[in-house]
Design a protein around this motif. Structure first.
Motif, PDB file in Angstrom:
ATOM      1  N   ARG A   1      10.017  39.567 -20.455  1.00 58.62           N
ATOM      2  CA  ARG A   1      11.209  38.736 -20.643  1.00 58.62           C
ATOM      3  C   ARG A   1      12.448  39.568 -20.981  1.00 58.62           C
ATOM      4  N   GLY A   2      12.294  40.881 -21.000  1.00 57.52           N
ATOM      5  CA  GLY A   2      13.448  41.739 -21.196  1.00 57.52           C
ATOM      6  C   GLY A   2      13.590  42.297 -22.592  1.00 57.52           C
ATOM      7  N   ALA A   3      12.689  41.953 -23.517  1.00 59.52           N
ATOM      8  CA  ALA A   3      12.797  42.466 -24.879  1.00 59.52           C
ATOM      9  C   ALA A   3      12.525  43.963 -24.914  1.00 59.52           C
ATOM     10  N   GLU A   4      13.202  44.665 -25.821  1.00 56.94           N
ATOM     11  CA  GLU A   4      12.952  46.079 -26.072  1.00 56.94           C
ATOM     12  C   GLU A   4      11.923  46.164 -27.204  1.00 56.94           C
ATOM     13  N   VAL A   5      10.678  46.416 -26.851  1.00 59.12           N
ATOM     14  CA  VAL A   5       9.579  46.353 -27.820  1.00 59.12           C
ATOM     15  C   VAL A   5       9.216  47.754 -28.283  1.00 59.12           C
ATOM     16  N   ARG A   6       8.970  47.862 -29.574  1.00 55.43           N
ATOM     17  CA  ARG A   6       8.445  49.093 -30.146  1.00 55.43           C
ATOM     18  C   ARG A   6       7.230  48.735 -30.975  1.00 55.43           C
ATOM     19  N   LEU A   7       6.171  49.497 -30.828  1.00 53.84           N
ATOM     20  CA  LEU A   7       4.924  49.238 -31.526  1.00 53.84           C
ATOM     21  C   LEU A   7       4.838  50.081 -32.797  1.00 53.84           C
ATOM     22  N   TYR A   8       4.431  49.429 -33.884  1.00 51.08           N
ATOM     23  CA  TYR A   8       4.143  50.094 -35.160  1.00 51.08           C
ATOM     24  C   TYR A   8       2.722  49.709 -35.543  1.00 51.08           C
ATOM     25  N   CYS A   9       1.846  50.699 -35.706  1.00 53.35           N
ATOM     26  CA  CYS A   9       0.440  50.401 -35.945  1.00 53.35           C
ATOM     27  C   CYS A   9      -0.189  51.490 -36.803  1.00 53.35           C
ATOM     28  N   THR A  10      -1.423  51.229 -37.238  1.00 50.83           N
ATOM     29  CA  THR A  10      -2.174  52.240 -37.986  1.00 50.83           C
ATOM     30  C   THR A  10      -3.225  52.915 -37.121  1.00 50.83           C
ATOM     31  N   ARG A  11      -3.424  52.391 -35.907  1.00 52.56           N
ATOM     32  CA  ARG A  11      -4.420  52.993 -35.014  1.00 52.56           C
ATOM     33  C   ARG A  11      -3.967  52.771 -33.578  1.00 52.56           C
ATOM     34  N   ALA A  12      -3.478  53.819 -32.946  1.00 48.08           N
ATOM     35  CA  ALA A  12      -2.931  53.665 -31.599  1.00 48.08           C
ATOM     36  C   ALA A  12      -4.007  53.613 -30.530  1.00 48.08           C
ATOM     37  N   GLY A  13      -5.096  54.388 -30.678  1.00 52.85           N
ATOM     38  CA  GLY A  13      -6.091  54.460 -29.623  1.00 52.85           C
ATOM     39  C   GLY A  13      -5.652  55.406 -28.525  1.00 52.85           C
ATOM     40  N   ASP A  14      -6.538  55.616 -27.561  1.00 50.20           N
ATOM     41  CA  ASP A  14      -6.249  56.637 -26.547  1.00 50.20           C
ATOM     42  C   ASP A  14      -6.442  56.157 -25.118  1.00 50.20           C
ATOM     43  N   ARG A  15      -6.617  54.847 -24.886  1.00 50.65           N
ATOM     44  CA  ARG A  15      -6.779  54.331 -23.525  1.00 50.65           C
ATOM     45  C   ARG A  15      -5.470  53.656 -23.124  1.00 50.65           C
ATOM     46  N   VAL A  16      -4.482  54.450 -22.724  1.00 54.79           N
ATOM     47  CA  VAL A  16      -3.128  53.950 -22.489  1.00 54.79           C
ATOM     48  C   VAL A  16      -3.006  53.438 -21.056  1.00 54.79           C
ATOM     49  N   PRO A  17      -2.802  52.127 -20.848  1.00 53.98           N
ATOM     50  CA  PRO A  17      -2.590  51.614 -19.486  1.00 53.98           C
ATOM     51  C   PRO A  17      -1.289  52.151 -18.908  1.00 53.98           C
ATOM     52  N   ALA A  18      -1.252  52.305 -17.603  1.00 53.55           N
ATOM     53  CA  ALA A  18      -0.077  52.894 -16.958  1.00 53.55           C
ATOM     54  C   ALA A  18       1.183  52.092 -17.227  1.00 53.55           C
ATOM     55  N   ASP A  19       1.068  50.763 -17.256  1.00 59.77           N
ATOM     56  CA  ASP A  19       2.278  49.961 -17.420  1.00 59.77           C
ATOM     57  C   ASP A  19       2.804  49.964 -18.848  1.00 59.77           C
ATOM     58  N   LEU A  20       2.034  50.515 -19.794  1.00 63.43           N
ATOM     59  CA  LEU A  20       2.511  50.617 -21.173  1.00 63.43           C
ATOM     60  C   LEU A  20       2.716  52.070 -21.584  1.00 63.43           C
ATOM     61  N   ALA A  21       2.695  52.973 -20.622  1.00 64.64           N
ATOM     62  CA  ALA A  21       2.807  54.394 -20.941  1.00 64.64           C
ATOM     63  C   ALA A  21       4.168  54.746 -21.537  1.00 64.64           C
ATOM     64  N   ASP A  22       5.197  53.940 -21.258  1.00 67.18           N
ATOM     65  CA  ASP A  22       6.527  54.237 -21.781  1.00 67.18           C
ATOM     66  C   ASP A  22       6.823  53.493 -23.078  1.00 67.18           C
ATOM     67  N   LEU A  23       5.833  52.799 -23.639  1.00 65.79           N
ATOM     68  CA  LEU A  23       6.052  52.023 -24.852  1.00 65.79           C
ATOM     69  C   LEU A  23       6.210  52.958 -26.051  1.00 65.79           C
ATOM     70  N   PRO A  24       7.325  52.888 -26.773  1.00 70.24           N
ATOM     71  CA  PRO A  24       7.466  53.717 -27.978  1.00 70.24           C
ATOM     72  C   PRO A  24       6.477  53.263 -29.054  1.00 70.24           C
ATOM     73  N   VAL A  25       5.738  54.206 -29.631  1.00 70.64           N
ATOM     74  CA  VAL A  25       4.690  53.877 -30.594  1.00 70.64           C
ATOM     75  C   VAL A  25       4.861  54.727 -31.845  1.00 70.64           C
ATOM     76  N   THR A  26       4.887  54.075 -32.988  1.00 70.25           N
ATOM     77  CA  THR A  26       4.860  54.766 -34.266  1.00 70.25           C
ATOM     78  C   THR A  26       3.530  54.464 -34.933  1.00 70.25           C
ATOM     79  N   GLU A  27       2.726  55.488 -35.138  1.00 72.48           N
ATOM     80  CA  GLU A  27       1.391  55.325 -35.718  1.00 72.48           C
ATOM     81  C   GLU A  27       1.383  55.885 -37.146  1.00 72.48           C
ATOM     82  N   LEU A  28       0.844  55.106 -38.078  1.00 71.30           N
ATOM     83  CA  LEU A  28       0.670  55.532 -39.460  1.00 71.30           C
ATOM     84  C   LEU A  28      -0.820  55.484 -39.771  1.00 71.30           C
ATOM     85  N   PRO A  29      -1.554  56.532 -39.469  1.00 70.50           N
ATOM     86  CA  PRO A  29      -3.020  56.475 -39.561  1.00 70.50           C
ATOM     87  C   PRO A  29      -3.494  56.250 -40.995  1.00 70.50           C
ATOM     88  N   ILE A  30      -4.569  55.493 -41.125  1.00 68.59           N
ATOM     89  CA  ILE A  30      -5.235  55.287 -42.407  1.00 68.59           C
ATOM     90  C   ILE A  30      -6.506  56.124 -42.402  1.00 68.59           C
TER      91      ILE A  30
END
Length: 893
Positions: free
Chosen positions: A492-521
């Motif tokens: 819908r056009g939103a500029e989304v940024r992800l903030y999480c404690t566990r990013a994982g490593d199976r990145v789909p191609a269509d989300l490869a440009d998603l900015p991610v801030t990970e704070l690991p526990i």
């Protein structure tokens, strides 16, 4: 939504104005109120003697398309179109062999319409009914090089005169087809499965402001019954007259008023006289008055008089049936309790007592005289919950039948049609369609019918998840869920940024440009991890404040106060999504040391949230019990969904028909006790069929399940394949190789039946008949006998019998599968889910959320927007060390 500069729409109608087709006038008014400029073309003059006052509000010019009576008139229409319509001669020549098989008057009206549409600069034609109006719009669009669409109703689908092959040709040429009920959608999906992705559910709407709600009073000494409709067989008024007479025999005084005109006027009048139902003031005995045609103002007055509204519809001898009577919705909107029959789309509005959702009326079988009498009598009883039923009916009408939402959805579909046509012609998308953002998220149907549909262009959304058990880029169902919500927001056009404690490593191609801030526990004892979650929550809130956001969308996690902190300290509004009663789960299945702190965090979050979204009613009840009435009033239920573009039937995906060999049954999910896979393995052992089973997923029970399969011997073990865990991207292909899908949930207590199973939505989207246990929310998703088969939980024998029966009946599988796909497209796309989340939010949210297309809000505390890696430049403000996943590279920066 505003009309795109490139699109201009013309309405093609058989007759305009037509007294009985108020739904068309309401639709046009809603689109004009949204800023659209329309034109109306009528193929036949109106013969109605009365008109609704609402017609005076319609601004669209009306043109009557000439119907040539002489050969010379027909040739003049051809000559005129040749002069006016670019490329007409070539299109006419190409289409001529087909046109030779049609009535000459229809062809020449289509030619005249093509010329008129070109003169007016129209780019799209929309017809109501797939019969004459739809055919004429189709031919005119073909001749003029325009796009067109059609709304189907009832007579154009179910009457014995319908030419299924000719209708199919119209629908295949249409950019999209609108079905006014889920019943009709499923009918079309079964009849034309190749068109399922271009057929959309869009209910007729009401101008809700013209139908104010009032609490229904208790009936007086005489029961006042209202009915409205054309006096034709399918309306069932003969049965209603019989029922009113029978009420009198039972001692129930009743007065019936029927508004409408039609071919059965004399017959119904004679029937009323034979039954002793007099037309006049009743000193004694029951009465029936045939009022004749009434304006909408008069109908509203009739509804104000009534104690009950009756819609005793039946299927006529000619196959004709009502779709979903608009006046039934009007009665529900104003608070009149309704009695109606289970015909076509009516059950989508009238839910009887005992349904999973609150009752909105009384529903009976068509033609059941005794049930109709009992229902009308029941409404008059003091114990009937009139107020509760009326309020639930009004709520449903507001949620599902709002004409403003209908107008936005139609505009979105037509803009998308223009974009597709423009792309095929090599025209840039923006020039072709006005660049509607998000129209394709999940599926075209998603954008079209989504509540709250519209652009979120430029809105900065922080998606927050503190739960260390959810890898965002992972294979869990929760991972799929968070990815799809992010996709829907971005679409819908939103500029989304992800903030999480566990990013994982199976990145789909269509989300490869998603900015991610990970704070690991870090791993460690439960008490220490609770402390770490609290600190991660605080750090995450600081990071979002530094980066800047217009909206926080947070998946509920234990101990998190991200949303509450940002709302209180920075005036950033938020949406809280709750998927499970985590406090109870943690205490029961794991360890929970700081329970009161967890409860306090949830209360803070829900009180700060503009809306708390729960995946099921049991979860919503749990949240309401935790947070109190004020925050509980903002709790809504929005079930899970499915990406209907990523999960598609084999036929839609272009990979052919059903797979060869014995039918394949598929299960997808983690191998844990609450998925009931042990029962499924035992069902294979009890089966007498030839089907084979593929189990897709992994988990703690994997070894035990393999041993269980082996214990039944090679006859069973050889029929079961354990495929292991797969990436979400592969699930669609695996489902495409199956013929049946299964969800064998075991018997569970009410406290455990809160889930909204992603797997079942994926099964529906794949066009597979679903065999599932009758537990929890499942019966509200899988409709027994329509999209699948429900069985008792933990019963291997019944499960085996159901699978055997489906495996031996390919025609039934195809029918159920088509209905399943139609259901997924109509109701369960992720954009539809997001639309429900956003629908009706108040003014505390940025304008782009509540006013589609508006510029995103910038609150007084909003920070300047920073780039994807801004946190690297502001780490000194963020608390503990933070790793940032640059999803583009799939590594830490």
């Amino acid at each position: 939504m505003p009309q795109s500069d490139a699109r201009r729409t013309g309405y093609v109608l058989k007759v305009y104005p037509r007294f009985s087709e108020t739904f068309i006038v309401t639709e046009i008014l809603a689109r004009e109120a949204a800023g659209e400029t329309l034109e109306i073309f009528a193929l036949r003059p109106s013969t109605d003697a009365r008109f609704h006052p609402e017609l005076a509000r319609v601004q669209a010019p009306v043109s009557f398309v000439p119907k040539p009576l002489k050969l010379a008139d027909g040739w003049e229409a051809v000559a005129d179109a040749t002069r006016v319509v670019p490329g007409f001669a070539r299109r006419y020549a190409d289409l001529l062999p087909e046109l030779a098989g049609y009535e000459a008057t229809e062809v020449h009206q289509a030619i005249a319409l093509a010329a008129a549409a070109t003169r007016s600069g129209l780019t799209h034609l929309h017809a109501h009914f797939g019969s004459l109006a739809g055919r004429t719009a189709e031919l005119a669009a073909e001749l003029a090089g325009l796009t067109f669409s059609v709304t189907t109703h009832a007579k154009d689908l179910f009457h014995e005169s319908v030419d299924a092959e000719r209708l199919g040709r119209t629908l295949r040429r249409a950019a999209h087809t609108v079905a006014i009920s889920r019943f009709n959608l499923e009918h079309l999906a079964a009849a034309y499965p190749d068109l399922a992705d271009r057929t959309h559910l869009l209910y007729n709407g009401l101008e809700l402001g013209r139908f104010p709600f009032r609490e229904p009073p208790a009936p007086g000494s005489r029961l006042r019954i209202a009915a409205v409709g054309r006096l034709v067989e399918k309306k069932g008024f003969a049965h209603l007259l019989d029922a009113v007479a029978a009420l009198g025999a039972r001692g129930v005084a009743a007065d019936l008023r029927i508004a409408g005109d039609g071919e059965l006027l004399d017959e119904l009048s004679a029937r009323a006289a034979r039954l002793g139902l007099r037309d006049g003031a009743p000193p004694a005995g029951n009465t029936a008055v045939l009022l004749g045609p009434q304006t909408q103002e008069e109908i509203r007055a009739l509804l104000g008089w009534a104690d009950v509204f009756a819609a005793p519809c039946v299927v006529g001898a000619d196959g004709n049936a009502d779709g979903l009577p608009t006046v039934l919705l009007e009665a529900m909107a104003v608070g009149v309790p309704c009695v109606a029959t289970n015909v076509t789309g009516i059950p989508e509005a009238v839910r009887p007592p005992g349904s999973a959702a609150p009752a909105t009326g009384i529903l009976i079988e068509p033609g059941d005289h005794g049930a109709l009498v009992d229902a009308l009598r029941g409404v008059a009883e003091p114990g009937f919950p009139r107020a509760e039923v009326a309020r639930a009916a009004r709520t449903l009408v507001e949620d599902r039948f709002d004409s403003a939402r209908q107008a936005r959805a139609l505009a979105a579909l037509e803009d998308r049609a223009g974009a597709v046509a423009g792309a095929e012609a090599g025209i840039p998308t923006g020039a072709a369609s006005g660049a509607v953002v998000g129209a394709g998220a999940g599926s075209p149907a998603g954008a079209a019918v989504a509540a709250g549909s519209g652009s979120l262009a430029g809105l900065r959304v922080a998606y927050a998840c503190v739960d260390p058990g959810i890898p965002f880029f992972g294979t869990k169902g929760a991972s799929v869920h968070v990815q799809e919500i992010v996709r829907a927001l971005r679409a819908r056009g939103a500029e989304v940024r992800l903030y999480c404690t566990r990013a994982g490593d199976r990145v789909p191609a269509d989300l490869a440009d998603l900015p991610v801030t990970e704070l690991p526990i870090p791993p460690g004892p439960a008490a220490g991890r609770e402390d770490a979650q609290v600190e991660a929550s605080r750090a995450m809130a600081r990071r979002i404040a530094v980066d800047g956001a217009d909206l926080v969308y947070e998946r509920y996690s234990l101990f998190s106060t991200v949303l509450a902190s940002l709302a209180q300290e920075h005036a950033v509004p938020g949406i809280l999504e709750v998927n499970a009663p985590l406090i109870d789960e943690q205490r029961t299945h794991r360890e929970l040391h700081r329970e009161e702190e967890a409860r306090g965090a949830l209360r803070d979050q829900a009180r700060a949230a503009a809306r708390t979204v729960c995946v099921s009613e049991p979860v919503a009840d749990w949240v309401r019990g935790q947070v109190g009435p004020a925050a509980g009033s903002r709790v809504v239920v929005v079930a899970n969904g499915v990406n209907t573009d990523r999960i598609r039937p084999r036929s839609v995906a272009g990979t052919g028909g059903p797979p060869e060999g014995p039918p394949a049954v598929v299960f997808v999910g983690t191998l844990k006790p609450w998925h009931g896979v042990e029962v499924l393995v035992d069902a294979v052992a009890r089966s007498r069929g030839r089907w084979r089973l593929r189990i897709v997923g992994d988990g703690p029970l994997a070894g035990r399940l393999r041993d269980r399969a082996a214990s039944h011997g090679p006859r069973v073990g050889d029929r079961i394949e354990f495929a292991g865990a797969v990436d979400p991207e592969r699930v669609g292909a695996l489902l495409g190789e199956a013929s049946i899908a299964v969800a064998p949930y075991p018997a569970a207590s009410a406290a455990d039946a809160y889930f909204s199973p992603l797997k079942i939505y994926e099964y529906l989207a794949a066009g597979l008949p679903v065999v599932a246990s009758r537990v929890g929310q499942v019966p509200g998703i899988v409709r027994d006998g329509r999209t699948g088969v429900l069985v008792e939980p933990s019963d291997a024998a019944e499960l085996a019998a159901a699978l055997d029966a489906l495996a031996e009946d390919p025609a039934r599988r195809a029918r159920l599968g088509a209905a399943a796909r139609a259901e997924a497209l109509a109701e369960h796309g992720w954009d539809r889910v997001l639309g429900r989340v956003l629908a009706g939010l108040d003014e505390t949210l940025p304008p782009a959320v509540v006013a589609p297309g508006a510029a995103p809000g910038r609150g007084p505390h909003a920070e300047p927007h920073r780039g994807p890696h801004a946190e690297a430049r502001h780490a000194e403000h963020a608390g503990p060390p933070v790793e940032t996943a640059g999803a583009t590279a799939g590594a830490r920066s």
